[in-house]
Each structure stands twice: as C-alpha cells, then as structure tokens.
Design a protein around this motif. Sequence first.
Motif, short mmCIF file in Angstrom:
data_model
loop_
_atom_site.label_atom_id
_atom_site.label_comp_id
_atom_site.label_asym_id
_atom_site.label_seq_id
_atom_site.Cartn_x
_atom_site.Cartn_y
_atom_site.Cartn_z
N THR A 103 52.75 111.70 72.40
CA THR A 103 51.60 112.61 72.51
C THR A 103 50.32 111.91 72.94
O THR A 103 49.35 112.59 73.27
CB THR A 103 51.35 113.32 71.17
OG1 THR A 103 51.11 112.33 70.16
CG2 THR A 103 52.52 114.20 70.77
N ASP A 104 50.29 110.60 72.95
CA ASP A 104 49.07 109.87 73.31
C ASP A 104 48.72 110.14 74.77
O ASP A 104 49.51 109.82 75.66
CB ASP A 104 49.29 108.38 73.08
CG ASP A 104 48.04 107.56 73.30
OD1 ASP A 104 47.34 107.77 74.33
OD2 ASP A 104 47.75 106.70 72.45
N LEU B 266 50.84 109.38 78.24
CA LEU B 266 51.35 110.50 79.04
C LEU B 266 50.88 110.44 80.49
O LEU B 266 51.62 110.79 81.40
CB LEU B 266 50.96 111.84 78.41
CG LEU B 266 51.64 112.15 77.08
CD1 LEU B 266 51.00 113.38 76.44
CD2 LEU B 266 53.14 112.34 77.26
N GLU B 267 49.65 109.98 80.71
CA GLU B 267 49.13 109.94 82.08
C GLU B 267 49.84 108.89 82.94
O GLU B 267 49.74 108.91 84.16
CB GLU B 267 47.62 109.72 82.09
CG GLU B 267 47.18 108.34 81.71
CD GLU B 267 45.65 108.20 81.67
OE1 GLU B 267 45.19 107.05 81.73
OE2 GLU B 267 44.94 109.21 81.58
N GLN B 268 50.58 107.99 82.32
CA GLN B 268 51.32 106.96 83.06
C GLN B 268 52.70 107.44 83.52
O GLN B 268 53.35 106.77 84.34
CB GLN B 268 51.49 105.71 82.20
CG GLN B 268 50.17 105.06 81.83
CD GLN B 268 50.37 103.89 80.90
OE1 GLN B 268 51.10 102.96 81.22
NE2 GLN B 268 49.73 103.94 79.75
N THR C 178 59.68 117.20 77.76
CA THR C 178 59.12 116.54 76.60
C THR C 178 59.59 115.10 76.60
O THR C 178 60.72 114.82 76.97
CB THR C 178 59.59 117.24 75.30
OG1 THR C 178 59.15 118.59 75.32
CG2 THR C 178 59.05 116.56 74.07
N PHE C 179 58.74 114.21 76.17
CA PHE C 179 59.08 112.80 76.15
C PHE C 179 59.12 112.31 74.71
O PHE C 179 58.26 112.67 73.91
CB PHE C 179 58.05 112.00 76.96
CG PHE C 179 58.02 112.45 78.39
CD1 PHE C 179 58.88 111.90 79.31
CD2 PHE C 179 57.17 113.46 78.79
CE1 PHE C 179 58.88 112.33 80.63
CE2 PHE C 179 57.16 113.90 80.10
CZ PHE C 179 58.02 113.34 81.02
N VAL C 180 60.13 111.52 74.40
CA VAL C 180 60.26 110.97 73.05
C VAL C 180 60.34 109.46 73.14
O VAL C 180 60.74 108.90 74.15
CB VAL C 180 61.48 111.53 72.30
CG1 VAL C 180 61.36 113.03 72.10
CG2 VAL C 180 62.78 111.18 73.00
N ARG C 181 59.96 108.85 72.04
CA ARG C 181 59.99 107.39 71.95
C ARG C 181 61.07 107.01 70.94
O ARG C 181 61.10 107.54 69.83
CB ARG C 181 58.63 106.92 71.47
CG ARG C 181 58.48 105.45 71.39
CD ARG C 181 57.05 105.13 71.02
NE ARG C 181 56.91 103.71 70.81
CZ ARG C 181 55.76 103.09 70.76
NH1 ARG C 181 54.65 103.78 70.88
NH2 ARG C 181 55.71 101.80 70.57
N VAL C 182 61.95 106.10 71.36
CA VAL C 182 63.01 105.62 70.47
C VAL C 182 63.08 104.10 70.57
O VAL C 182 62.72 103.51 71.58
CB VAL C 182 64.39 106.23 70.83
CG1 VAL C 182 64.37 107.74 70.66
CG2 VAL C 182 64.84 105.85 72.22
#
Length: 67
Positions: A35-36, A40-42, A51-55
């Motif tokens: 959500t940062d 997201l702009e990168q 949607t993007f998730v971090r793992v």
Amino acid sequence: MTLRFIGTTSEDGDCPTLYEVVETGDIVVQGDRLTDPEHLEQLRDVKDGETFVRVPRELLTRFAPKE
C-alpha cells in the motif's frame, strides 16, 4: 475454481501462503497488501483491479513449483 494448498512460511496460521489453481496450474499468492505509495509508483503496466502483495523470498524458494 479449486485451490490446492501448497505451503506457507507462517507458524501461526497467518499469511503468507501459496495455492495452486487445480484446473489451470496457476499460482495464487496470499500476503500483505502493498500500500505504500512510494512502492506502488515503481510498479509497471498496472491494470485496473490488480492487487500487489509482499511475501518473503523463502516462501517462493521453498514452495513454488519447480516445473
């Protein structure tokens, strides 16, 4: 769509987790939503509804299908 649990690095049942879509072999990733705004702009070529998730890398290296 039928999901098959592949694995998790979570010890307490919390995410992150990998699943396989049985019918297609696609992989579903469960993780904390990114959500940062600075991160997201990168991202490139973002489509509506994505949607993007971090793992953790360990989740993928331990459980991602090798084939």
